[in-house]
Design a protein around this motif. Sequence first.
Motif, PDB file in Angstrom:
ATOM      1  N   ASP A  46      -2.665   5.231  -9.377  1.00 36.79           N
ATOM      2  CA  ASP A  46      -3.991   5.197  -8.765  1.00 36.79           C
ATOM      3  C   ASP A  46      -4.829   4.087  -9.393  1.00 36.79           C
ATOM      4  O   ASP A  46      -5.774   4.347 -10.139  1.00 36.79           O
ATOM      5  N   LYS A  66       2.374   1.722  -3.473  1.00 35.84           N
ATOM      6  CA  LYS A  66       1.391   2.256  -4.425  1.00 35.84           C
ATOM      7  C   LYS A  66       1.204   3.756  -4.218  1.00 35.84           C
ATOM      8  O   LYS A  66       1.163   4.530  -5.166  1.00 35.84           O
ATOM      9  N   LYS A  67       1.087   4.133  -2.942  1.00 31.02           N
ATOM     10  CA  LYS A  67       0.888   5.543  -2.615  1.00 31.02           C
ATOM     11  C   LYS A  67       2.076   6.375  -3.107  1.00 31.02           C
ATOM     12  O   LYS A  67       1.923   7.394  -3.760  1.00 31.02           O
ATOM     13  N   ARG A  68       3.273   5.890  -2.810  1.00 32.56           N
ATOM     14  CA  ARG A  68       4.484   6.612  -3.193  1.00 32.56           C
ATOM     15  C   ARG A  68       4.605   6.738  -4.715  1.00 32.56           C
ATOM     16  O   ARG A  68       5.050   7.739  -5.251  1.00 32.56           O
ATOM     17  N   GLU A  94      10.964   2.745  -1.149  1.00 34.10           N
ATOM     18  CA  GLU A  94      10.228   2.332   0.049  1.00 34.10           C
ATOM     19  C   GLU A  94      11.025   1.324   0.888  1.00 34.10           C
ATOM     20  O   GLU A  94      10.973   1.364   2.113  1.00 34.10           O
ATOM     21  N   GLU A 101       0.845  -1.205   0.000  1.00 35.00           N
ATOM     22  CA  GLU A 101       0.000   0.000   0.000  1.00 35.00           C
ATOM     23  C   GLU A 101       0.877   1.250   0.000  1.00 35.00           C
ATOM     24  O   GLU A 101       0.585   2.225  -0.693  1.00 35.00           O
ATOM     25  N   ALA A 102       1.972   1.194   0.765  1.00 36.17           N
ATOM     26  CA  ALA A 102       2.887   2.344   0.830  1.00 36.17           C
ATOM     27  C   ALA A 102       3.560   2.557  -0.533  1.00 36.17           C
ATOM     28  O   ALA A 102       3.745   3.693  -0.977  1.00 36.17           O
TER      29      ALA A 102
END
Length: 180
Positions: free
Chosen positions: A32, A26-28, A57, A23-24
């Motif tokens: 989307d 993807k966010k970084r 990450e 999840e981290a």
Amino acid sequence: MYGLVNKAVEELVIDKFGLEKWEAVKKRSGVDVEFFISSEPYDDEVTYALANAVGEEVDIPLSEVMHALGEWWVLKTAKEKYGSLLVAGGSNLKEFLLHLPVFHNRISLIYPRLTPPEFRVTHVVENGLRLHYYSKRQGLKEFVRGLLFGLSKLYETPITLTEPFDEATGDSQAVFGIAW
Ligand code: HEM
């Protein structure tokens, strides 16, 4: 690239570092997309953004991410999801590498919008050969190295890998000397 490549990045990260890390990542990455559909083509930038975000990450160089992805691709994605295609590619490492120039032809039947790599094989001897790689993309050489080490593990055939003409070939092509 087709979604199955992005899915492989996702599975690799979840397997090694867990769901939260994914999840981290993807966010970084700024990507989307809720979930990737294997049979749908995505912009190449999606794959590059994800790979870069993994490196940042988990704090490893991008080259290591690409190498790990190559090994994962052979030993998990290809072996577990496309086993019959792999088996059809050869019964030992040498056979598989000799067949590699036409390997993605069959995959293009399943994924018609594929932009596959090109391979050529020269200097074949009993315990080695030269594999020439040409791509329409940049920055995937380390992915290819990972793929080759993945194949080495798959066929339980240890290899040494050299790049005899590294400087001459740029980033979208490479010549690998493979010996076993
Ligand atoms: C059954 C197994 C395999 C499947 C289903 C498969 C499928 C794919 C797909 C979908 C892509 C993304 C390209 C696109 O979407 O336009 C790709 C790229 C690629 N594949 Fe395969 N592949 C397989 C095995 C292999 C193996 C064993 C190698 C070994 C060297 C390999 C080398 C590559 C490379 C280097 C790329 C990056 C494309 C580029 O360089 O431009 N693949 N493959």
